[in-house]
Design an enzyme around this catalytic site. Structure first.
Site, PDB file in Angstrom:
ATOM      1  CG  ASP A   1     -32.492  21.204  39.607  1.00 57.68           C
ATOM      2  OD1 ASP A   1     -33.110  20.275  40.321  1.00 57.68           O
ATOM      3  OD2 ASP A   1     -31.973  22.007  40.294  1.00 57.68           O
TER       4      ASP A   1
ATOM      5  CG  ASP B   1     -28.909  15.114  46.188  1.00 54.60           C
ATOM      6  OD1 ASP B   1     -28.083  14.193  46.468  1.00 54.60           O
ATOM      7  OD2 ASP B   1     -28.725  16.125  47.214  1.00 54.60           O
TER       8      ASP B   1
ATOM      9  CE  LYS C   1     -36.407  31.565  42.366  1.00 54.94           C
ATOM     10  NZ  LYS C   1     -35.589  32.340  43.431  1.00 54.94           N
ATOM     11  N   GLY C   2     -34.692  25.526  39.506  1.00 54.93           N
ATOM     12  CA  GLY C   2     -33.419  24.774  39.046  1.00 54.93           C
ATOM     13  C   GLY C   2     -33.613  24.493  37.597  1.00 54.93           C
TER      14      GLY C   2
ATOM     15  NE  ARG D   1     -31.641  29.733  40.547  1.00 54.49           N
ATOM     16  CZ  ARG D   1     -32.098  28.615  41.389  1.00 54.49           C
ATOM     17  NH1 ARG D   1     -31.923  27.544  40.798  1.00 54.49           N
ATOM     18  NH2 ARG D   1     -32.272  28.902  42.371  1.00 54.49           N
TER      19      ARG D   1
ATOM     20  CE  LYS E   1     -25.793  16.117  43.798  1.00 54.96           C
ATOM     21  NZ  LYS E   1     -25.779  16.874  44.882  1.00 54.96           N
TER      22      LYS E   1
HETATM   23  P1  XMP Z   1     -33.435  15.819  46.305  1.00 54.68           P
HETATM   24  O1  XMP Z   1     -32.694  15.540  47.330  1.00 54.68           O
HETATM   25  O2  XMP Z   1     -34.853  16.187  46.799  1.00 54.68           O
HETATM   26  O3  XMP Z   1     -32.966  17.149  45.584  1.00 54.68           O
HETATM   27  O4  XMP Z   1     -33.514  14.635  45.306  1.00 54.68           O
HETATM   28  C1  XMP Z   1     -33.412  17.717  44.705  1.00 54.68           C
HETATM   29  C2  XMP Z   1     -33.116  19.195  44.722  1.00 54.68           C
HETATM   30  O5  XMP Z   1     -32.155  19.649  45.515  1.00 54.68           O
HETATM   31  C3  XMP Z   1     -31.442  20.596  44.810  1.00 54.68           C
HETATM   32  N1  XMP Z   1     -29.990  20.059  44.668  1.00 54.68           N
HETATM   33  C4  XMP Z   1     -28.935  20.717  44.163  1.00 54.68           C
HETATM   34  N2  XMP Z   1     -28.702  22.041  43.794  1.00 54.68           N
HETATM   35  N3  XMP Z   1     -26.569  21.548  43.149  1.00 54.68           N
HETATM   36  C5  XMP Z   1     -27.511  22.386  43.214  1.00 54.68           C
HETATM   37  O6  XMP Z   1     -27.616  23.744  42.776  1.00 54.68           O
HETATM   38  C6  XMP Z   1     -26.573  20.257  43.716  1.00 54.68           C
HETATM   39  O7  XMP Z   1     -25.485  19.575  43.256  1.00 54.68           O
HETATM   40  C7  XMP Z   1     -27.787  20.097  44.055  1.00 54.68           C
HETATM   41  N4  XMP Z   1     -28.288  18.570  44.478  1.00 54.68           N
HETATM   42  C8  XMP Z   1     -29.636  18.616  44.859  1.00 54.68           C
HETATM   43  C9  XMP Z   1     -31.981  20.734  43.514  1.00 54.68           C
HETATM   44  O8  XMP Z   1     -32.665  22.024  43.721  1.00 54.68           O
HETATM   45  C10 XMP Z   1     -32.969  19.778  43.262  1.00 54.68           C
HETATM   46  O9  XMP Z   1     -34.178  20.000  42.666  1.00 54.68           O
END
Ligand code: XMP
Length: 181
Positions: free
Chosen positions: A99, A102, A42-43, A164, A130
C-alpha cells in the site's frame, strides 16, 4: 466524506485514472513474461484488486502477511512475517504490491525474503510513497502517488483496523487519533 476524516488527500476519480496508467506500465514491464503477484496484506488489498482487474492476462495471486505499524500511526521499526509458510517463488518473476512506502523497511525485508527463497526477478509496486528520508534505501519500481510525511487512511489503509473501506485517501482528524490513545 466520513465524519472522522479531516480532509481528502486523493479522491476516487484521481485514483481510478492513475490505476489505468500503473496497470499499463506493469504490463509493459513484464511483457510476455509469466509472473506471480504477491500482495502484502492487509493494506494493499483494495489497491491490488483494482489494479489487477485492469490487467487482462492469466495471473496468479499470493498473499504475505506482515506487520510493522501494530495499530499505531508510527512504524515500530520491526517487520514481522506473520505466515507459517511463504508463497513458492523459486525461479519465478514476482510483482510485489504494497500500500505505502514509508520507512522502506517492509519492502526491503519482503524483497530480501523472496530473493532468499529463490525468486528470479522481483519488481515492486506501491500505491503511495511518502517523500521522506528512509531507514532503508529503497524505491518502488512503480508508484501511484508521492505524498508528504503524513499518516493517511482509506483505500486499504487503516488506523487501528478501521477506514480501509473508504474509497479515497484521507487524513484523520487529530481528535480521532488522540481520543484513541
Ligand atoms: P515501511 O515503514 O516499512 O511501512 O515502509 C510500510 C507499512 O507501514 C504501514 N504504513 C501506514 N499505514 N497509513 C497507514 O494506514 C500510513 O500513513 C502508513 N505509513 C506506513 C503500511 O502498513 C505499510 O505497508
Amino acid at each position: 466524506m466520513h465524519q472522522d476524516i479531516a480532509r481528502v488527500l486523493i479522491d476516487e476519480e484521481v485514483i481510478e485514472k492513475r490505476l489505468d496508467i500503473i496497470a499499463d506500465r506493469i504490463l509493459e514491464e513484464f511483457s510476455g513474461r509469466q509472473f506471480v503477484v504477491i500482495v502484502i496484506l492487509k493494506g494493499a488489498l483494495v489497491f491490488t484488486a483494482d489494479v489487477l482487474r485492469r490487467m487482462p492476462i492469466p495471473l496468479e495471486i499470493e498473499c504475505i502477511n506482515v506487520a510493522s505499524y501494530h495499530g499505531e500511526t508510527k512504524s515500530s521499526g520491526r517487520v514481522d512475517f506473520l505466515d507459517a509458510k511463504l508463497p513458492l517463488v523459486e525461479g519465478r518473476s514476482v510483482l510485489l504490491i504494497d500500500d505505502i512506502l514509508d520507512t522502506g523497511r517492509t519492502l526491503v525485508a519482503v524483497e530480501e525474503k523472496l530473493r532468499e527463497q529463490g525468486a528470479q526477478m522481483v519488481k515492486s509496486c506501491v500505491l503511495l510513497s511518502k517523500d521522506k528520508e528512509r531507514a532503508a534505501e529503497v524505491e518502488a519500481d512503480h508508484v501511484g502517488f508521492h505524498i508528504g510525511d503524513e499518516f493517511v487512511v482509506g483505500y486499504g489503509l487503516d488506523y487501528k483496523g478501521l477506514y480501509r473501506n473508504l474509497p479515497y485517501i484521507g487524513i484523520l482528524k487529530s481528535e480521532i487519533v488522540e481520543a484513541s490513545r
